[in-house]
Each structure stands twice: as C-alpha cells, then as structure tokens.
Design an enzyme around this catalytic site. Structure first.
Site, mmCIF file in Angstrom:
data_model
loop_
_atom_site.group_PDB
_atom_site.id
_atom_site.type_symbol
_atom_site.label_atom_id
_atom_site.label_comp_id
_atom_site.label_asym_id
_atom_site.label_seq_id
_atom_site.Cartn_x
_atom_site.Cartn_y
_atom_site.Cartn_z
ATOM 1 C CG ASP A 1 6.798 10.450 3.702
ATOM 2 O OD1 ASP A 1 7.809 10.475 2.980
ATOM 3 O OD2 ASP A 1 6.831 10.185 4.916
ATOM 4 C CG ASP B 1 9.259 6.955 4.750
ATOM 5 O OD1 ASP B 1 9.965 7.687 4.030
ATOM 6 O OD2 ASP B 1 8.603 7.388 5.717
#
Length: 161
Positions: free
Chosen positions: A101, A103
């Site tokens: 992930d 971000d």
C-alpha cells in the site's frame, strides 16, 4: 507516461504491507521510489510493526519515504498505483489486506481534492503508523500534540532497519 516536469517538490509517501513478506515488500518499494523518473529518495523512516487500523488481517510493516521530485502529484500517484499493482496488490473490498500500500501523504504544501487523490492524506493525523515514521523523516511536520493523540495505537520499531 508523458511527463510534464515542474520545480522540485518534497513529497512524503506512506508505505505498508501485511500479506506475503511485508518487510521485503516495503524495503523493495523504498528502493523503487528512489528509481522513479525525476525523483530522489531523500530519507526513509525506520520500519514499524503496527496493528491494522480500519483494516483486517495480520499486523503491518509501515514506513514513510521523503522524496524530492519533479513529477506532479497526479503523476507521482500514478507511479505509486503502478508499483502497488506490480507488487500484486488486489482490492477485493475496502481496506482488504495488501501486499503493498502506497499513499501520497503530502506533496509540498499542496491541498488536492479530486476523485482519485486527496492530499494531505485525509486520515494521516489519526494514525500512529503514519505519524511516527513521518516524524523520523520530517519532525517539523508532526506536532507533539498529534503524536500524543495516537499514542495508544500499537507501534513497534523493528530492529535492523
């Protein structure tokens, strides 16, 4: 991908993984961030073991990277998305466990709200797994009050990071 270059901007990317070999995934992603076009990895935080927040599955390995880039925020975000896909990221449901992930937390002082991208990251101040590593690479960006607000969230610094 066509690149329209801009002046250098400092950007911060949050990294996390909790499937497969999350430590290796995060370390490899940190290396790849420094290889993005017109981008330099300036600093990286320590690695942290953290409990899922608003997510399921095993604990996460998390970190934050400080980048200097000439990519626009949407261009950088597109590269992050591609890196996630290359790492086998699947999205069967919201906040599913993940192999990687990435971000975009901050992009200079920009405030961006689009269907695909919101900067600053809307929940970063609620998450120790973002604030503690961010404080490693940019202590001026994290207030003591913000750190105190997330002090109860599980967060372990990993050795040999």
């Amino acid at each position: 991908m066509s690149l329209e270059l801009r002046d250098l901007v400092t950007a911060f990317v949050g990294l996390g993984a909790n499937l497969g070999d999350p430590r290796t995934a995060v370390l490899q992603a940190l290396e790849k961030l420094g290889q993005l076009p017109h981008t330099r990895l300036v600093a990286r935080s320590r690695l942290y073991l953290t409990a899922p927040v608003d997510a399921q599955g095993p604990d996460f390995i998390n970190a934050v990277a400080r980048l200097s880039t000439r990519l626009s925020a949407p261009q950088l975000w597109a590269w992050l998305w591609r890196m996630e896909c290359d790492a086998g990221r699947e999205r069967p449901y919201v906040n599913a466990p993940r192999t990687l992930d990435l971000d975009l937390l901050l992009y200079g002082d920009a405030v961006i709200q689009s269907p695909a991208l919101t900067v600053p990251h809307p929940r970063m101040k609620q998450r120790a797994f973002v604030l503690r590593p961010l404080a490693d690479v940019a202590p001026e960006r994290v207030s003591p009050v913000s750190l105190q607000a997330v002090a109860g969230q599980k967060l372990i610094v990993l050795a040999d990071t």
